[in-house]
Design a protein around this motif. Structure first.
Motif, PDB file in Angstrom:
ATOM      1  N   ALA A 193       0.825  -1.211   0.000  1.00  0.00           N
ATOM      2  CA  ALA A 193       0.000   0.000   0.000  1.00  0.00           C
ATOM      3  C   ALA A 193       0.856   1.257   0.000  1.00  0.00           C
ATOM      4  O   ALA A 193       0.380   2.340  -0.344  1.00  0.00           O
ATOM      5  N   THR A 212      -7.507  -1.433  -2.466  1.00  0.00           N
ATOM      6  CA  THR A 212      -6.871  -2.710  -2.135  1.00  0.00           C
ATOM      7  C   THR A 212      -7.559  -3.813  -2.931  1.00  0.00           C
ATOM      8  O   THR A 212      -8.770  -3.996  -2.823  1.00  0.00           O
ATOM      9  N   ASP A 233      -1.154  -5.540   2.202  1.00  0.00           N
ATOM     10  CA  ASP A 233      -2.307  -5.054   1.447  1.00  0.00           C
ATOM     11  C   ASP A 233      -1.813  -4.599   0.083  1.00  0.00           C
ATOM     12  O   ASP A 233      -1.061  -3.623  -0.026  1.00  0.00           O
ATOM     13  N   GLN A 249      -2.251  -2.876  -3.320  1.00  0.00           N
ATOM     14  CA  GLN A 249      -3.131  -1.822  -3.808  1.00  0.00           C
ATOM     15  C   GLN A 249      -2.864  -1.484  -5.269  1.00  0.00           C
ATOM     16  O   GLN A 249      -1.760  -1.683  -5.789  1.00  0.00           O
TER      17      GLN A 249
END
Length: 220
Positions: free
Chosen positions: A52, A71, A184, A186
């Protein structure tokens, strides 16, 4: 595009191109390298990162379309060996005597490499294992080190071992996700082309989400 996502991205592209007039050109590599290329003006349309942080940085630098950051998957780290029937890989890592090489992706370029470093620090084995480390430029190269037998063990993405399109022999240990920062993954739009917007919309849809989950990722 994050190299850990290469196989699932090819599957997604097939489905996307079935339902649109768009053609998708793919470029895989480490998140860190793609981030640097985008900052220097590389003509990408959509950036699918393995973290991220880089999409957030591009957003703060005004290099992405407003409100496009999302995400698309949550990655999981495993310690993997191509040898089958290994019962306690974590113990092998902690003892550190039964292997010569441990493959990890470069922590400065790969979120999975950073996660591997965090796990080893938490387990208090990071300093001791330095002489055994073999660093891959990205998680795909790291996986290949272990798959080819050049490294007995390696920290790779669970999605690489869980790939439904390929039978991978071996054994793995999945560290608890409290041992490393969340992975995460993204995506951001780098321009306002209709094809770019259509692909990001597809990525949020139920078919894409099911494919992503089938390949061993968690969903946001």
């Amino acid at each position: 595009m994050a190299s850990n996502f290469s196989t699932v991205m090819k599957a997604l592209t097939v489905e996307f191109e079935k339902t649109t007039a768009h053609h998708v050109g793919l470029s895989f590599g480490s998140t860190g390298k793609h981030y640097a290329q985008i900052k220097n003006g590389a003509p990408f349309d959509v950036f699918l990162a393995a973290d991220a942080e880089r999409p957030r940085l591009l957003e703060t630098q005004g290099l992405v379309q407003a409100d496009s950051r999302m995400t698309y998957a949550r990655g999981k780290l495993i310690l993997w060996t191509s040898k089958s029937g290994i019962d306690d890989i974590k113990n092998t890592l902690l003892i550190g005597q039964d292997f010569r090489h441990l493959a990890v992706a470069n922590p400065k370029l790969s979120p999975y490499g950073l996660a591997a470093q965090q796990v080893m620090i938490k387990l208090d084995v990071w300093p001791r294992l330095q002489p055994k480390l073999v660093r891959g430029e990205n998680i795909a190269q790291t996986f290949q080190f272990v798959h080819s037998g050049n490294a007995e063990l390696g920290f790779v993405a669970y999605s690489q071992a869980a790939n439904p399109k390929r039978s991978v022999q071996g054994s793995f240990w999945m560290p608890h996700q409290s041992l490393y920062s969340p992975i995460d993954q993204q995506a951001v739009l780098l321009n306002d082309k209709q094809a770019s917007k259509d692909f990001l919309k597809f990525l949020k849809g139920p078919l894409a989400r099911q494919i992503i989950q089938n390949y061993g990722y968690d969903l946001p």
